[in-house]
Design a protein around this motif. Structure first.
Motif, PDB file in Angstrom:
ATOM      1  N   UNK A  19       0.817  -1.212   0.000  1.00 23.53           N
ATOM      2  CA  UNK A  19       0.000   0.000   0.000  1.00 23.53           C
ATOM      3  C   UNK A  19       0.852   1.263   0.000  1.00 23.53           C
ATOM      4  N   UNK A  20       2.013   1.165   0.637  1.00 24.32           N
ATOM      5  CA  UNK A  20       2.902   2.328   0.698  1.00 24.32           C
ATOM      6  C   UNK A  20       3.734   2.483  -0.576  1.00 24.32           C
ATOM      7  N   UNK A  21       4.057   1.361  -1.213  1.00 24.08           N
ATOM      8  CA  UNK A  21       4.964   1.403  -2.356  1.00 24.08           C
ATOM      9  C   UNK A  21       4.259   1.627  -3.678  1.00 24.08           C
ATOM     10  N   UNK A  22       2.996   1.196  -3.796  1.00 25.69           N
ATOM     11  CA  UNK A  22       2.304   1.231  -5.081  1.00 25.69           C
ATOM     12  C   UNK A  22       0.990   2.003  -4.948  1.00 25.69           C
ATOM     13  N   UNK A  23       0.499   2.434  -6.104  1.00 30.24           N
ATOM     14  CA  UNK A  23      -0.766   3.174  -6.114  1.00 30.24           C
ATOM     15  C   UNK A  23      -1.949   2.210  -6.271  1.00 30.24           C
ATOM     16  N   UNK A  24      -2.964   2.387  -5.435  1.00 32.30           N
ATOM     17  CA  UNK A  24      -4.205   1.605  -5.570  1.00 32.30           C
ATOM     18  C   UNK A  24      -5.405   2.544  -5.492  1.00 32.30           C
ATOM     19  N   UNK A  25      -6.436   2.177  -6.227  1.00 25.65           N
ATOM     20  CA  UNK A  25      -7.682   2.950  -6.170  1.00 25.65           C
ATOM     21  C   UNK A  25      -8.506   2.571  -4.959  1.00 25.65           C
ATOM     22  N   UNK A  26      -8.315   1.325  -4.446  1.00 26.10           N
ATOM     23  CA  UNK A  26      -9.103   0.863  -3.295  1.00 26.10           C
ATOM     24  C   UNK A  26      -8.393  -0.323  -2.646  1.00 26.10           C
ATOM     25  N   UNK A  27      -8.591  -0.471  -1.331  1.00 28.22           N
ATOM     26  CA  UNK A  27      -8.007  -1.598  -0.595  1.00 28.22           C
ATOM     27  C   UNK A  27      -9.118  -2.377   0.105  1.00 28.22           C
ATOM     28  N   UNK A  28      -9.098  -3.708  -0.046  1.00 30.63           N
ATOM     29  CA  UNK A  28      -9.976  -4.604   0.706  1.00 30.63           C
ATOM     30  C   UNK A  28      -9.139  -5.221   1.809  1.00 30.63           C
ATOM     31  N   UNK A  29      -9.572  -5.056   3.055  1.00 35.49           N
ATOM     32  CA  UNK A  29      -8.709  -5.374   4.196  1.00 35.49           C
ATOM     33  C   UNK A  29      -9.408  -6.311   5.177  1.00 35.49           C
ATOM     34  N   UNK A  30      -8.831  -7.498   5.348  1.00 35.31           N
ATOM     35  CA  UNK A  30      -9.306  -8.437   6.366  1.00 35.31           C
ATOM     36  C   UNK A  30      -8.906  -7.905   7.746  1.00 35.31           C
ATOM     37  N   UNK A  31      -9.661  -8.275   8.775  1.00 40.67           N
ATOM     38  CA  UNK A  31      -9.336  -7.799  10.129  1.00 40.67           C
ATOM     39  C   UNK A  31      -8.478  -8.803  10.887  1.00 40.67           C
ATOM     40  N   UNK A  32      -8.949 -10.049  10.932  1.00 40.14           N
ATOM     41  CA  UNK A  32      -8.261 -11.044  11.769  1.00 40.14           C
ATOM     42  C   UNK A  32      -7.119 -11.707  10.994  1.00 40.14           C
ATOM     43  N   UNK A  33      -5.941 -11.131  11.144  1.00 36.87           N
ATOM     44  CA  UNK A  33      -4.741 -11.683  10.533  1.00 36.87           C
ATOM     45  C   UNK A  33      -3.666 -11.796  11.601  1.00 36.87           C
ATOM     46  N   UNK A  34      -2.758 -12.773  11.490  1.00 40.85           N
ATOM     47  CA  UNK A  34      -1.703 -12.933  12.490  1.00 40.85           C
ATOM     48  C   UNK A  34      -0.702 -11.780  12.421  1.00 40.85           C
ATOM     49  N   UNK A  35      -0.033 -11.554  13.526  1.00 42.25           N
ATOM     50  CA  UNK A  35       1.035 -10.546  13.639  1.00 42.25           C
ATOM     51  C   UNK A  35       0.484  -9.126  13.496  1.00 42.25           C
ATOM     52  N   UNK A  36       0.269  -8.653  12.276  1.00 44.77           N
ATOM     53  CA  UNK A  36      -0.292  -7.309  12.084  1.00 44.77           C
ATOM     54  C   UNK A  36      -1.731  -7.472  11.605  1.00 44.77           C
ATOM     55  N   UNK A  37      -2.704  -7.169  12.487  1.00 46.94           N
ATOM     56  CA  UNK A  37      -4.101  -7.372  12.078  1.00 46.94           C
ATOM     57  C   UNK A  37      -4.626  -6.159  11.317  1.00 46.94           C
ATOM     58  N   UNK A  38      -5.867  -6.300  10.825  1.00 48.52           N
ATOM     59  CA  UNK A  38      -6.448  -5.247   9.993  1.00 48.52           C
ATOM     60  C   UNK A  38      -6.599  -3.921  10.706  1.00 48.52           C
ATOM     61  N   UNK A  39      -6.932  -3.973  12.017  1.00 48.91           N
ATOM     62  CA  UNK A  39      -7.059  -2.717  12.772  1.00 48.91           C
ATOM     63  C   UNK A  39      -5.736  -1.950  12.732  1.00 48.91           C
ATOM     64  N   UNK A  40      -4.637  -2.708  12.943  1.00 43.27           N
ATOM     65  CA  UNK A  40      -3.320  -2.065  12.974  1.00 43.27           C
ATOM     66  C   UNK A  40      -2.921  -1.550  11.594  1.00 43.27           C
TER      67      UNK A  40
END
Length: 224
Positions: free
Chosen positions: A40-61
């Motif tokens: 997300x920081x390196x490339x351009x996107x028009x929209x992001x779909x983001x899961x919440x429950x992920x290991x290590x770095x979750x969607x909230x973070x």
């Protein structure tokens, strides 16, 4: 348009990649929050779909860090369905919150709405260059009142041209935004695609709208 899917569950990730690609979007996927943040920081996107429950770095973070840096619209996709969870997601800055399981048709509708309200809010849903008209939501293209039948790639290529009307777009930029690839000088995929697009957009009509800028790329504009 280009979408980043950040989802750790392989089947769900592939389901969205396949469906969104078939719907005409260029799709990148990230298998965890750390990879998603980097992309997300390196490339351009028009929209992001983001899961919440992920290991290590979750969607909230991920959302907490993205919100400080990007204007890209974000839709949370999660099994966390309480009112408190939804409020938390929206207060973190997400544009929408969709609870799993969801229908793909609903996901597409939410994406179109988020694009209109978010990163594309300042852009017109109805694009015009000369007598060429494009409705992004309905994916309908007309020139001089004649409907044009375009493939998904042709539509995406023309949309890129029309969103940047009057600007010269390099082959590298076009390859990145439409094919999600780095341009290889030995590859003529961009030139071939533009030639085919011109056969539909320009050839049957009185004057061209897509112009070659020799040594650089292409420009879409009405020249007097």
């Amino acid at each position: 348009m280009k979408i980043l899917v950040i989802e750790d569950e392989p089947k769900a990730r592939e389901y969205m990649r396949s469906g969104l690609t078939e719907s005409g979007y260029v799709v990148d996927v990230a298998a965890d929050g750390q990879e998603g943040l980097f992309m997300a920081r390196e490339y351009y996107y028009d929209l992001i779909l983001l899961d919440v429950m992920m290991p290590q770095v979750n969607g909230w973070e991920v959302m907490g860090q993205l919100d400080k840096q990007l204007d890209t619209p974000v839709i949370f996709l999660t099994a966390k369905s309480t009112v408190e969870d939804k409020i938390k997601g929206l207060e973190l800055g997400a544009d929408d919150y969709l609870v799993k399981p969801f229908s793909f048709a609903e996901l597409l509708a939410r994406i179109r709405t988020a694009l209109r309200r978010g990163g594309l809010a300042k852009r017109e849903e109805q694009l015009e260059v000369g007598d060429l008209r494009m409705n992004i939501a309905t994916r309908r293209v007309e020139r001089a009142g004649v409907r044009l039948d375009l493939t998904n790639k042709e539509f995406n290529l023309l949309q890129l041209f029309m969103l940047n009307a009057g600007q010269v777009l390099t082959r590298t930029l076009i390859a990145s935004r439409v094919w999600d690839m780095n341009f290889d000088s030995d590859t003529n995929v961009v030139d071939v695609a533009v030639r085919r697009l011109r056969q539909k957009v320009d050839a049957p009509f009185a004057y061209p709208l897509i112009h070659t800028v020799h040594g650089v790329g292409y420009c879409c504009e009405e020249k007097s």
